[in-house]
Design an enzyme around this catalytic site. Structure first.
Site, PDB file in Angstrom:
ATOM      1  N   GLN A 173      14.020  13.752  -5.221  1.00  0.00           N
ATOM      2  CA  GLN A 173      12.964  14.033  -4.254  1.00  0.00           C
ATOM      3  C   GLN A 173      13.546  14.746  -3.027  1.00  0.00           C
ATOM      4  O   GLN A 173      12.974  15.701  -2.513  1.00  0.00           O
ATOM      5  CB  GLN A 173      12.289  12.716  -3.836  1.00  0.00           C
ATOM      6  CG  GLN A 173      11.335  12.845  -2.668  1.00  0.00           C
ATOM      7  CD  GLN A 173      10.521  11.585  -2.446  1.00  0.00           C
ATOM      8  OE1 GLN A 173       9.539  11.363  -3.141  1.00  0.00           O
ATOM      9  NE2 GLN A 173      10.901  10.752  -1.500  1.00  0.00           N
ATOM     10  N   GLN A 209      18.178   8.236   0.164  1.00  0.00           N
ATOM     11  CA  GLN A 209      19.032   8.775  -0.906  1.00  0.00           C
ATOM     12  C   GLN A 209      18.641   8.206  -2.264  1.00  0.00           C
ATOM     13  O   GLN A 209      18.914   8.803  -3.298  1.00  0.00           O
ATOM     14  CB  GLN A 209      20.502   8.470  -0.576  1.00  0.00           C
ATOM     15  CG  GLN A 209      21.503   8.704  -1.689  1.00  0.00           C
ATOM     16  CD  GLN A 209      21.625  10.163  -2.082  1.00  0.00           C
ATOM     17  OE1 GLN A 209      21.320  11.058  -1.287  1.00  0.00           O
ATOM     18  NE2 GLN A 209      22.065  10.414  -3.302  1.00  0.00           N
ATOM     19  N   MET A 228       5.082   5.213   1.374  1.00  0.00           N
ATOM     20  CA  MET A 228       3.903   4.776   0.626  1.00  0.00           C
ATOM     21  C   MET A 228       3.644   3.288   0.904  1.00  0.00           C
ATOM     22  O   MET A 228       2.941   2.622   0.151  1.00  0.00           O
ATOM     23  CB  MET A 228       4.095   5.020  -0.873  1.00  0.00           C
ATOM     24  CG  MET A 228       4.263   6.513  -1.185  1.00  0.00           C
ATOM     25  SD  MET A 228       3.695   6.987  -2.821  1.00  0.00           S
ATOM     26  CE  MET A 228       4.729   5.993  -3.853  1.00  0.00           C
ATOM     27  N   MET A 263      16.994  -1.398  -2.950  1.00  0.00           N
ATOM     28  CA  MET A 263      15.669  -1.858  -2.498  1.00  0.00           C
ATOM     29  C   MET A 263      14.607  -0.853  -2.916  1.00  0.00           C
ATOM     30  O   MET A 263      14.802   0.363  -2.804  1.00  0.00           O
ATOM     31  CB  MET A 263      15.671  -2.050  -0.991  1.00  0.00           C
ATOM     32  CG  MET A 263      16.485  -3.247  -0.602  1.00  0.00           C
ATOM     33  SD  MET A 263      16.106  -3.801   1.053  1.00  0.00           S
ATOM     34  CE  MET A 263      17.363  -5.068   1.219  1.00  0.00           C
ATOM     35  N   SER A 264      13.491  -1.384  -3.408  1.00  0.00           N
ATOM     36  CA  SER A 264      12.390  -0.547  -3.865  1.00  0.00           C
ATOM     37  C   SER A 264      11.127  -1.386  -3.832  1.00  0.00           C
ATOM     38  O   SER A 264      11.166  -2.583  -4.137  1.00  0.00           O
ATOM     39  CB  SER A 264      12.659  -0.082  -5.303  1.00  0.00           C
ATOM     40  OG  SER A 264      11.461   0.360  -5.908  1.00  0.00           O
ATOM     41  N   SER A 265      10.011  -0.760  -3.487  1.00  0.00           N
ATOM     42  CA  SER A 265       8.738  -1.498  -3.487  1.00  0.00           C
ATOM     43  C   SER A 265       8.451  -2.014  -4.888  1.00  0.00           C
ATOM     44  O   SER A 265       7.820  -3.060  -5.062  1.00  0.00           O
ATOM     45  CB  SER A 265       7.613  -0.584  -3.012  1.00  0.00           C
ATOM     46  OG  SER A 265       7.948  -0.050  -1.750  1.00  0.00           O
ATOM     47  N   ARG A 266       8.899  -1.290  -5.924  1.00  0.00           N
ATOM     48  CA  ARG A 266       8.606  -1.686  -7.309  1.00  0.00           C
ATOM     49  C   ARG A 266       9.414  -2.918  -7.746  1.00  0.00           C
ATOM     50  O   ARG A 266       9.103  -3.509  -8.773  1.00  0.00           O
ATOM     51  CB  ARG A 266       8.851  -0.520  -8.275  1.00  0.00           C
ATOM     52  CG  ARG A 266       7.812   0.580  -8.125  1.00  0.00           C
ATOM     53  CD  ARG A 266       7.911   1.645  -9.196  1.00  0.00           C
ATOM     54  NE  ARG A 266       6.766   2.529  -9.183  1.00  0.00           N
ATOM     55  CZ  ARG A 266       6.731   3.735  -8.616  1.00  0.00           C
ATOM     56  NH1 ARG A 266       7.790   4.203  -7.994  1.00  0.00           N
ATOM     57  NH2 ARG A 266       5.631   4.474  -8.660  1.00  0.00           N
ATOM     58  N   HIS A 326      13.156   1.390   4.144  1.00  0.00           N
ATOM     59  CA  HIS A 326      12.287   2.170   5.039  1.00  0.00           C
ATOM     60  C   HIS A 326      12.678   1.928   6.504  1.00  0.00           C
ATOM     61  O   HIS A 326      12.736   2.858   7.303  1.00  0.00           O
ATOM     62  CB  HIS A 326      10.828   1.744   4.878  1.00  0.00           C
ATOM     63  CG  HIS A 326      10.258   1.945   3.507  1.00  0.00           C
ATOM     64  ND1 HIS A 326       9.969   0.894   2.668  1.00  0.00           N
ATOM     65  CD2 HIS A 326       9.905   3.072   2.839  1.00  0.00           C
ATOM     66  CE1 HIS A 326       9.463   1.361   1.543  1.00  0.00           C
ATOM     67  NE2 HIS A 326       9.424   2.679   1.606  1.00  0.00           N
TER      68      HIS A 326
HETATM   69  O1  PAF Z   1       9.250   8.438  -1.232  1.00  0.00           O
HETATM   70  C1  PAF Z   1       8.055   8.162  -1.046  1.00  0.00           C
HETATM   71  O2  PAF Z   1       7.697   7.066  -0.609  1.00  0.00           O
HETATM   72  C2  PAF Z   1       7.004   9.205  -1.357  1.00  0.00           C
HETATM   73  O3  PAF Z   1       7.355   9.958  -2.479  1.00  0.00           O
HETATM   74  C3  PAF Z   1       6.654  10.116  -0.163  1.00  0.00           C
HETATM   75  C4  PAF Z   1       7.853  10.940   0.268  1.00  0.00           C
HETATM   76  C5  PAF Z   1       6.166   9.267   1.004  1.00  0.00           C
HETATM   77  C6  PAF Z   1       5.545  11.093  -0.562  1.00  0.00           C
HETATM   78  O4  PAF Z   1       4.398  10.434  -0.988  1.00  0.00           O
END
Ligand code: PAF
Length: 277
Positions: free
Chosen positions: A150, A145, A27, A181-184, A34
């Site tokens: 998800q 992970q 996203m 690490m997280s975008s949030r 990432h």
């Molecule tokens: O983990 C994410 O960034 C999102 O949930 C994904 C897998 C890209 C689906 O929108």
């Protein structure tokens, strides 16, 4: 690095990529987590596709869709430097054109934890990931992970719908002080950023107890709760010690059990998890 927006553009560019194809759906607002997935895909595959799409259907109306951090120019630079061959940047209209009316609902594993706190979230995730897979047609797809549930939902979907893609899970990448690490994390101010280390500290406290022989799941949940409650800026949404595939809460802890939590630091909701080994 090629770029595509429409499905036709993506299909045309994808047709030019030969050999084993790795796919990293994101996203955006990319961080080292990432990029570690991209690096893994580069190692395993002949070509790598990434997507950047802030998927509106996985956000509830009360959640942070509009505020979700975005920086596409920086993301494109990072993906280019990481050696991605093709990036797909679909608009919401490309993914959900007028009249769109088909949803993927993964039952069971979507229900507890994040599913209880964020009703409809995994329906949005499974639907968009199924669409991304259908269009990109990767051989391997990479997920972190950090979003353990998800991963479980996507594995179930791929198995149930016979989608020919291998799911690869990359380890959670952490800051030096343990924060996943997280975008949030971008939402946190200085005090909240310090307080946010409590998630990893709580997971570690439970892991240490497990390694010392504690096998009572409620005792581990209690240790995590106690650690988080000692941090004034933190508010627990859930702590869990669950089976890694079904995500059902355990009474007796087994190897491979998943410790996980969702915690508000101020108004920012953070999640983290750890597998007991
Ligand atoms: O983990 C994410 O960034 C999102 O949930 C994904 C897998 C890209 C689906 O929108």
């Amino acid at each position: 690095m090629k770029q595509a927006v429409t499905i036709e553009e993506l299909r045309q560019a994808r047709a030019g990529l030969k050999g084993r194809l790795g796919f990293v759906p994101t996203m955006g607002f990319l961080h080292q987590g990432h990029l570690s997935l991209v690096a893994q895909a580069k190692q395993d595959c002949d070509a790598v596709v990434a997507s950047i799409f802030v998927n509106p259907t996985q956000f509830a109306p009360t959640e942070d869709l509009d505020a979700y951090p975005r920086d596409t120019p920086a993301d494109l630079q990072k993906l280019q430097e990481a050696g991605v061959d093709l990036v797909w940047l679909p608009t919401p209209e490309v993914i959900y054109p007028a009249g769109f009316n088909t949803w993927v609902d993964v039952e069971g594993v979507s229900a507890p934890l994040e599913g209880t706190m964020r009703p409809g979230h995994f329906r949005g995730v499974a639907t968009v990931v199924a669409k991304l897979f259908n269009v990109v047609q990767p051989d391997m797809a990479y997920f972190g992970q950090k979003d353990a549930q998800q991963v479980a939902v996507i594995r179930q979907m791929v198995s149930d719908l016979n989608i020919p893609v291998e799911i690869v899970v990359g380890a959670t990448v952490r800051e030096a002080d343990g924060l996943a690490m997280s975008s949030r994390n971008a939402y946190l101010n200085t005090d909240q950023r310090m307080a946010a280390t409590v998630l990893f500290r709580a997971l570690q406290a439970a892991q240490i107890a497990y390694k010392a022989g504690e096998r009572n799941a409620e005792a581990l949940r209690g240790l995590m709760r106690g650690t988080i409650e000692a941090e004034p800026l933190a508010r627990i949404q859930y702590v869990s010690c669950a089976h890694p595939l079904s995500l059902q809460e355990l009474e007796h802890v087994e190897q491979g059990a998943l410790l996980s939590m969702a915690v508000h630091i101020g108004s920012t909701r953070l999640i983290d998890n750890l597998v007991l080994d």
